[in-house]
Design a protein around this motif. Structure first.
Motif, short mmCIF file in Angstrom:
data_model
loop_
_atom_site.label_atom_id
_atom_site.label_comp_id
_atom_site.label_asym_id
_atom_site.label_seq_id
_atom_site.Cartn_x
_atom_site.Cartn_y
_atom_site.Cartn_z
N MET A 1 5.38 4.75 -3.25
CA MET A 1 4.75 3.82 -2.31
C MET A 1 5.79 3.40 -1.28
SD MET A 1 3.15 0.04 -3.06
CE MET A 1 4.34 -0.27 -4.31
N LYS A 3 7.33 0.91 1.33
CA LYS A 3 7.39 -0.53 1.62
C LYS A 3 7.88 -0.72 3.05
CE LYS A 3 10.30 -1.96 -1.35
NZ LYS A 3 11.14 -2.75 -2.25
N ASN A 33 10.48 0.66 7.71
CA ASN A 33 10.44 1.15 6.33
C ASN A 33 11.85 1.18 5.74
OD1 ASN A 33 11.69 3.57 7.16
ND2 ASN A 33 9.79 4.73 7.13
N TYR A 60 3.20 -3.58 1.76
CA TYR A 60 2.81 -2.18 1.58
C TYR A 60 1.32 -2.06 1.88
CZ TYR A 60 1.11 -3.72 -2.99
OH TYR A 60 0.45 -4.38 -3.99
N GLU A 70 4.49 -7.81 -1.01
CA GLU A 70 5.18 -7.46 -2.25
C GLU A 70 5.61 -8.74 -2.96
OE1 GLU A 70 8.33 -4.14 -3.21
OE2 GLU A 70 9.27 -5.90 -2.32
#
Length: 71
Positions: A1, A3, A33, A60, A70
């Motif tokens: 994934m 972030k 990122n 995300y 997050e």
């Protein structure tokens, strides 16, 4: 994934313009990122407030491009 760090949130400036009743205010986000690449995304202002997403937060996106904080 993947972030992303929220570097900047740019809210639209409407001045004196009237907006339709069904208008959804969209903010532009400058995101970075983990590799340092920057991208721009649009997310509704209402969703950012509801999820308490602010500059400096890590976020995300799911497969439907819905944003999540997050943590």
């Amino acid at each position: 994934m993947m972030k992303y760090l929220v570097k900047k949130i740019m809210e639209p400036d409407y001045g004196c313009e009237e907006r339709p009743d069904d208008y959804v205010a969209m903010d532009r986000l400058l995101l970075r990122n983990q590799e340092g690449q920057e991208i721009m995304m649009q997310v509704s202002d209402k969703e950012l407030y509801a999820k308490d997403i602010n500059e400096g937060d890590w976020v995300y996106f799911d497969v439907h491009d819905e944003i999540f904080k997050e943590g």
